[in-house]
Write a protein that holds these residues in place. Sequence first.
Motif, mmCIF file in Angstrom:
data_model
loop_
_atom_site.group_PDB
_atom_site.id
_atom_site.type_symbol
_atom_site.label_atom_id
_atom_site.label_comp_id
_atom_site.label_asym_id
_atom_site.label_seq_id
_atom_site.Cartn_x
_atom_site.Cartn_y
_atom_site.Cartn_z
ATOM 1 N N THR A 204 -14.429 -3.694 11.665
ATOM 2 C CA THR A 204 -13.263 -3.752 10.787
ATOM 3 C C THR A 204 -13.718 -3.480 9.354
ATOM 4 O O THR A 204 -14.799 -3.917 8.963
ATOM 5 N N PRO A 205 -12.927 -2.729 8.576
ATOM 6 C CA PRO A 205 -13.343 -2.458 7.193
ATOM 7 C C PRO A 205 -13.569 -3.755 6.419
ATOM 8 O O PRO A 205 -12.861 -4.740 6.645
ATOM 9 N N GLU A 206 -14.525 -3.733 5.503
ATOM 10 C CA GLU A 206 -14.838 -4.957 4.761
ATOM 11 C C GLU A 206 -13.689 -5.363 3.840
ATOM 12 O O GLU A 206 -13.444 -6.533 3.607
ATOM 13 N N PHE A 207 -12.955 -4.386 3.344
ATOM 14 C CA PHE A 207 -11.756 -4.638 2.550
ATOM 15 C C PHE A 207 -10.595 -3.880 3.146
ATOM 16 O O PHE A 207 -10.785 -2.804 3.713
ATOM 17 N N GLY A 208 -9.416 -4.426 3.014
ATOM 18 C CA GLY A 208 -8.238 -3.695 3.438
ATOM 19 C C GLY A 208 -7.182 -3.850 2.369
ATOM 20 O O GLY A 208 -7.397 -4.530 1.362
ATOM 21 N N ARG A 209 -6.016 -3.263 2.611
ATOM 22 C CA ARG A 209 -4.946 -3.392 1.624
ATOM 23 C C ARG A 209 -3.659 -3.904 2.260
ATOM 24 O O ARG A 209 -2.588 -3.773 1.704
ATOM 25 N N ILE A 210 -3.807 -4.477 3.475
ATOM 26 C CA ILE A 210 -2.606 -4.959 4.151
ATOM 27 C C ILE A 210 -2.664 -6.481 4.269
ATOM 28 O O ILE A 210 -3.687 -7.031 4.675
ATOM 29 N N ASN A 231 -1.113 -13.372 -5.502
ATOM 30 C CA ASN A 231 -2.191 -12.462 -5.941
ATOM 31 C C ASN A 231 -2.111 -11.120 -5.235
ATOM 32 O O ASN A 231 -2.382 -10.076 -5.827
ATOM 33 N N CYS A 232 -1.770 -11.160 -3.941
ATOM 34 C CA CYS A 232 -1.680 -9.909 -3.164
ATOM 35 C C CYS A 232 -0.625 -8.978 -3.757
ATOM 36 O O CYS A 232 -0.671 -7.769 -3.578
ATOM 37 N N ILE A 264 -5.465 -8.622 6.281
ATOM 38 C CA ILE A 264 -5.530 -10.054 6.559
ATOM 39 C C ILE A 264 -4.211 -10.463 7.221
ATOM 40 O O ILE A 264 -3.142 -9.996 6.830
ATOM 41 N N PHE A 265 -4.316 -11.297 8.263
ATOM 42 C CA PHE A 265 -3.137 -11.840 8.936
ATOM 43 C C PHE A 265 -3.166 -13.349 8.731
ATOM 44 O O PHE A 265 -4.214 -13.982 8.896
ATOM 45 N N MET A 266 -1.993 -13.896 8.385
ATOM 46 C CA MET A 266 -1.944 -15.343 8.141
ATOM 47 C C MET A 266 -0.770 -15.965 8.880
ATOM 48 O O MET A 266 0.344 -15.439 8.814
ATOM 49 N N LYS A 324 -13.487 -9.268 5.804
ATOM 50 C CA LYS A 324 -14.325 -10.250 5.118
ATOM 51 C C LYS A 324 -13.945 -10.385 3.633
ATOM 52 O O LYS A 324 -13.757 -11.487 3.129
ATOM 53 N N GLY A 325 -13.796 -9.259 2.953
ATOM 54 C CA GLY A 325 -13.506 -9.285 1.519
ATOM 55 C C GLY A 325 -12.196 -9.986 1.221
ATOM 56 O O GLY A 325 -12.104 -10.791 0.280
ATOM 57 N N MET A 326 -11.165 -9.710 2.010
ATOM 58 C CA MET A 326 -9.862 -10.331 1.764
ATOM 59 C C MET A 326 -9.902 -11.813 2.107
ATOM 60 O O MET A 326 -9.284 -12.645 1.434
ATOM 61 N N MET A 327 -10.629 -12.159 3.161
ATOM 62 C CA MET A 327 -10.763 -13.569 3.538
ATOM 63 C C MET A 327 -11.473 -14.339 2.418
ATOM 64 O O MET A 327 -11.124 -15.481 2.131
ATOM 65 N N GLU A 328 -12.443 -13.694 1.782
ATOM 66 C CA GLU A 328 -13.155 -14.375 0.689
ATOM 67 C C GLU A 328 -12.234 -14.561 -0.516
ATOM 68 O O GLU A 328 -12.278 -15.582 -1.198
ATOM 69 N N GLU A 329 -11.369 -13.571 -0.762
ATOM 70 C CA GLU A 329 -10.377 -13.725 -1.845
ATOM 71 C C GLU A 329 -9.469 -14.925 -1.554
ATOM 72 O O GLU A 329 -9.162 -15.711 -2.437
#
Length: 334
Positions: A204-210, A231-232, A264-266, A324-329
Motif C-alpha cells: 500500500t502506498p505510504e501516503f494517500g489522499r483518500i 485537518n484532512c 485511511i479508513f475510519m 502508514k503516513g496518514m495513520m501517523e498524522e
Amino acid sequence: MNVDHKVQTLDEFTIQQMRDFPHATGELSSLLRDIGLAAKRVNVEVNKAGLVDILGDAGTVNVQGEDVKKLDIYANNQFMGVLKHGISCGGIASEELDDFFPFDDPVSNNSKYVCLFDPLDGSGNIDTNVSIGTIFSVYRRVTPKGAPVQEIDFLQPGRDQVAAGYIVYGSSTMLVYATRRGVNGFTLDPSIGEFTMSHPTIRTPEFGRIYSVNHGNFFQYEEPVKRYITNCQKKDKTNGGPYTQRYIGSMVADVHRNLIKGGIFMYPGTLEKPKGKLRLLYECNPCAFILEVAGGKATDGKQRILDVQPTELHQRSPLFIGSKGMMEELEGCF
Ligand code: AHM
Ligand code: MG
C-alpha cells in the motif's frame, strides 16, 4: 518444451507456495481453495441478486440485533459448507452465528486450522447494486488435535493469524489474501471460472489522499478524531490537502480501494456506541493483518489492533486503518 504460462490461478499459486516449503502439509492451500470455491458460488448469487427472489430481509435478526438479508444466510452456509467438507478446518465462527461451530467429525477434529468470517460484509448495500464482500481470517488451533475445537481457538489476538483475506463482489470479483509472506490479489476470470493472479505482492502506498469515514456521525466522534477529519479538509496540508473523502459503506470495498490507492479508513466509536460498529474478529483483525503485511497500519485509537486480546466472539472495536503516513498524522491528533 516451454511449459511456462503467464497467468497463475489461485490454486496454482497456493500450490506453488507450498512447493517452496517441503514440510508443508498442504492444509492451508486446501483451505484457501475451499474459500475460493465458496466465493465463486456466492459471486454467482450476488450477480443475479436483482433477478431472483433472493433480495430483502430474511425476516430474522442476527445476534447483534441487525436485520439479516437472504444473501447473508446463503453466503454463511456456503462458506460453512465447503469448510466442513474440507480437510483443513476444525470449526468456524461467523458474524451470522450466535456461537462458534465445531465441525466435530474425525477429519475436522484432526485439522490444523479454524476460520472466522463475515460472510457478507456491507450487506445493507445489496439492494442497491453496490459492492459488498466476504472477509475471512485463519488461525492455527491452540487446543490439541483429536477433539472438537473450543472457544479459546477463536479468541486469539490478530497477530497470530496465519492468513487473512477478503473477496470484493464489485465491478469485477477479486480475492485478496495475505500470509506473513505477502499480500496477493486475484481477479475472477469469468471465462474460465478461476481466480487469476492480477495484483502480485501488493504494497500500500505510504501516503494517500483518500479518507473514508461516516461524516454523518462527525459530532458523535471524540475530539482527536474530529481534529484529524478537520485537518484532512484543510488546504494548507503539506501532503497536498485537502484530501478526498470516499465512503462506500461497505468496509471491504473502502479498505480495498485505499489499500491499492493509499488512504485511511475510519470507523470510530461514537457517543452512543463507544466501541463503534465493526467486529474485532470478523472485520478489524483480518483487514489489519492484510494492511500491515502490505506496509500499512491499523489501530483502535489506543493500541495496535493485532495486539488486542479478544474476550468474546462478537466483540466490537473502533478501527483506524490505512497508509502508514496518514495513520501517523492521525496518531498525532490523539
Ligand atoms: P455489516 O457487516 O452488517 O454489513 O456492517 C458493517 C458495515 C461495513 O462494511 C461498513 O463500513 C459499515 O458497516 C457502514 O456502517 P455505517 O452505515 O454506520 O457507516
Ligand atoms: Mg460486516
